[in-house]
Design an enzyme around this catalytic site. Sequence first.
Site, mmCIF file in Angstrom:
data_model
loop_
_atom_site.group_PDB
_atom_site.id
_atom_site.type_symbol
_atom_site.label_atom_id
_atom_site.label_comp_id
_atom_site.label_asym_id
_atom_site.label_seq_id
_atom_site.Cartn_x
_atom_site.Cartn_y
_atom_site.Cartn_z
ATOM 1 N N VAL A 57 -13.490 -3.568 2.177
ATOM 2 C CA VAL A 57 -13.190 -2.506 1.954
ATOM 3 C C VAL A 57 -12.489 -2.386 3.208
ATOM 4 C CG1 VAL A 57 -13.278 0.156 2.095
ATOM 5 C CG2 VAL A 57 -15.379 -1.144 0.691
ATOM 6 N N GLY A 58 -11.060 -2.209 2.987
ATOM 7 C CA GLY A 58 -9.970 -2.389 4.653
ATOM 8 C C GLY A 58 -10.249 -0.099 4.995
ATOM 9 N N ASP A 59 -8.954 -0.166 5.162
ATOM 10 C CA ASP A 59 -8.628 1.483 6.312
ATOM 11 C C ASP A 59 -8.764 2.105 5.201
ATOM 12 O OD1 ASP A 59 -6.301 -0.339 6.054
ATOM 13 O OD2 ASP A 59 -5.477 1.457 7.153
ATOM 14 N N GLY A 77 -1.526 -1.761 6.727
ATOM 15 C CA GLY A 77 -1.617 -3.193 7.866
ATOM 16 C C GLY A 77 -2.879 -4.242 7.486
ATOM 17 N N THR A 115 0.861 -1.362 -0.066
ATOM 18 C CA THR A 115 -0.247 0.097 -0.222
ATOM 19 C C THR A 115 1.029 1.414 0.222
ATOM 20 O OG1 THR A 115 -1.929 -0.933 0.881
ATOM 21 C CG2 THR A 115 -1.903 1.624 0.991
#
Length: 241
Positions: A187-189, A210, A158
């Site tokens: 969907v992540g952060d 992470g 990322t």
Amino acid sequence: SAEMDAQYRAALTEALLAGHAALEAGGDALDAVEAAIRPMEDSSLFNSGRGAVLNDEGEVELDASIMSGAGGQAGAVAGARTPRHPITLARRVMAESPHVLFAGEGADRFAAHHDLEIMEPSWFVTPRRSRRLKRMKAQDAAATADLASHPVDDKFGTVGCVALDGDGHLAAGTSTGGMARKAFGRVGDSPIIGAGTWAADATCAVSCTGHGEFFIRLAIAHQLHARMLHGGQSLPRAAQE
């Protein structure tokens, strides 16, 4: 390998110099963040833009966000499939809409409507990521549900940038393809303001990477800001705690 190490360092140097050039040309922190992230999205080395990891169905779903420390404005996209530069789309959402987050087809439509450069979804898929997905499926058909089963390098790639301009304003941005072999629609952060990205002139600018689920549950990016603002902590102490 030494060869791959050199390639990564060269790509990161290109990104750093692009951000620096934006500031030297009189741009603000937002300009620098966008300028630095765009070449990393174009590089197949990172988990963003072209070369992003593939979901369980062999497709890319791109997430990005950007935030201004000066006024708290923010923009984000999640699950986009066509914008060449998701970070630019996120900034356009911030600047040219009353909203913060567009997802899926809505994000792609917004990109097309605002004449951003769009690509066929297949353009983002690289042989390296295709081989990776095939290996993961061959290793363990049940790996998707078990975070511990993902190899450690799945947590890297990322891209993000924080910047401080000559007027003392901060900005932060993050761009990713998410987690390798993620479930469709996950969907992540990275596109979640306060979880993966935060900026406030009074405290700090933060871009996280992470396992996104943990960053979302604890609002990690905002926690650093809150610890500094309300707890009087230094940035290193806030980050460590």
